[in-house]
Scaffold this motif. Structure first.
Motif, PDB file in Angstrom:
ATOM      1  N   THR A 119       0.828  -1.207   0.000  1.00  0.00           N
ATOM      2  CA  THR A 119       0.000   0.000   0.000  1.00  0.00           C
ATOM      3  C   THR A 119       0.861   1.256   0.000  1.00  0.00           C
ATOM      4  O   THR A 119       0.679   2.169  -0.823  1.00  0.00           O
ATOM      5  N   SER A 120       1.805   1.319   0.923  1.00  0.00           N
ATOM      6  CA  SER A 120       2.619   2.530   1.073  1.00  0.00           C
ATOM      7  C   SER A 120       3.553   2.725  -0.113  1.00  0.00           C
ATOM      8  O   SER A 120       3.760   3.858  -0.571  1.00  0.00           O
ATOM      9  N   ALA A 123       1.542   4.002  -3.023  1.00  0.00           N
ATOM     10  CA  ALA A 123       1.251   5.427  -2.867  1.00  0.00           C
ATOM     11  C   ALA A 123       2.455   6.283  -3.247  1.00  0.00           C
ATOM     12  O   ALA A 123       2.297   7.355  -3.853  1.00  0.00           O
ATOM     13  N   ASP A 126       2.727   6.559  -6.921  1.00  0.00           N
ATOM     14  CA  ASP A 126       1.668   7.428  -7.434  1.00  0.00           C
ATOM     15  C   ASP A 126       1.989   8.903  -7.269  1.00  0.00           C
ATOM     16  O   ASP A 126       1.626   9.728  -8.116  1.00  0.00           O
ATOM     17  N   ARG A 127       2.658   9.262  -6.185  1.00  0.00           N
ATOM     18  CA  ARG A 127       2.765  10.664  -5.794  1.00  0.00           C
ATOM     19  C   ARG A 127       4.112  11.301  -6.074  1.00  0.00           C
ATOM     20  O   ARG A 127       4.213  12.532  -6.105  1.00  0.00           O
ATOM     21  N   LEU A 145      -0.787  -1.497  -5.638  1.00  0.00           N
ATOM     22  CA  LEU A 145      -2.034  -1.288  -4.900  1.00  0.00           C
ATOM     23  C   LEU A 145      -3.001  -2.451  -5.103  1.00  0.00           C
ATOM     24  O   LEU A 145      -3.755  -2.800  -4.189  1.00  0.00           O
ATOM     25  N   ASP A 157      -7.002   2.134   4.771  1.00  0.00           N
ATOM     26  CA  ASP A 157      -5.862   2.709   4.064  1.00  0.00           C
ATOM     27  C   ASP A 157      -5.764   2.153   2.650  1.00  0.00           C
ATOM     28  O   ASP A 157      -5.526   2.897   1.693  1.00  0.00           O
ATOM     29  N   PHE A 161      -6.047   4.690  -0.633  1.00  0.00           N
ATOM     30  CA  PHE A 161      -4.992   4.908  -1.625  1.00  0.00           C
ATOM     31  C   PHE A 161      -5.381   4.356  -2.996  1.00  0.00           C
ATOM     32  O   PHE A 161      -4.962   4.905  -4.021  1.00  0.00           O
ATOM     33  N   ASP A 164      -7.649   7.040  -4.321  1.00  0.00           N
ATOM     34  CA  ASP A 164      -6.834   8.182  -4.721  1.00  0.00           C
ATOM     35  C   ASP A 164      -6.156   7.909  -6.066  1.00  0.00           C
ATOM     36  O   ASP A 164      -6.093   8.787  -6.940  1.00  0.00           O
ATOM     37  N   HIS A 165      -5.671   6.684  -6.235  1.00  0.00           N
ATOM     38  CA  HIS A 165      -5.047   6.307  -7.511  1.00  0.00           C
ATOM     39  C   HIS A 165      -6.055   6.411  -8.658  1.00  0.00           C
ATOM     40  O   HIS A 165      -5.750   6.957  -9.724  1.00  0.00           O
TER      41      HIS A 165
END
Length: 214
Positions: A119-120, A123, A126-127, A145, A157, A161, A164-165
């Protein structure tokens, strides 16, 4: 000593994954709660210094328990949050450190904390800006993800995420469904502050999604 002996019998001490004892679990809980306090309760201008201090604690944890995947996961989360609070190109070295920590966790135990390293790390991909500035990659983010969702399909979480993706990919209807599902996630004992803060982020993102859908 029993865990040490078991590793010796396996003939792979360097690859041994140590289970957390109660003291390790308490350290992890303290880090999680401190992170939530900094991320969601401190004023923005105080977060960089606070995350720097917390990063020193997570670094100590990984040095003392370098075969505990959970320690590396939270070192990555704290370091990436520190980078986010700092902002700017100067934070990229911290983001790369966070990436390395999360990749280390995956080599130790991909299932630790219900796949939180996936997950992290997703993210981050992605960012973070893409090449040549950084390593950002939306395709890689989606791959990671989706692996996280396989392990924890109902986690707040994971779903946040993922939503958000999807939003970043302009897949607004899918994003809305994921975020609405995230709001229904079961509470996490001991993570009340994190859950409250994350729900606020989900609700804010849903406002943006709805604007795109209107």
């Amino acid at each position: 000593m029993k865990k040490f002996a078991a590793c010796l019998l396996l003939g792979a001490l360097s690859q041994c994954v140590w289970a957390m004892d109660p003291a390790d679990q308490q350290r992890l809980t303290d880090i999680q709660q401190s992170w939530a306090h900094i991320q969601y309760e401190l004023p923005a201008e105080q977060r960089t210094a606070a995350f720097e201090k917390l990063a020193a604690q997570t670094d100590s944890f990984t040095r003392q328990r370098d075969s505990v995947a959970e320690a590396w996961i939270w070192s990555g989360i704290v370091t990436s949050s520190w980078a986010g609070a700092q902002g700017g190109l100067g934070a990229l070295s911290k983001v790369k450190d966070a990436k390395a920590d999360l990749e280390k966790a995956l080599t130790l135990d991909p299932k630790a904390l219900q796949g939180s390293a996936y997950t992290s790390l997703g993210a981050l991909y992605d960012r973070v800006p893409g090449w040549p500035i950084g390593f950002g990659d939306s395709d890689k983010a989606e791959q990671l993800l989706k692996l996280a969702l396989q392990m924890n399909p109902n986690g707040i979480d994971t779903l946040y995420f993922w939503g958000d993706h999807l939003y970043r990919q302009k897949r607004y209807s899918e994003a809305k469904a994921a975020l609405q599902k995230a709001l229904q996630a079961a509470p996490r004992p001991g993570r009340e502050s994190a859950d409250t803060g994350r729900r606020r982020e989900i609700q804010a993102l849903l406002v943006d999604v709805d604007k795109k859908l209107s």
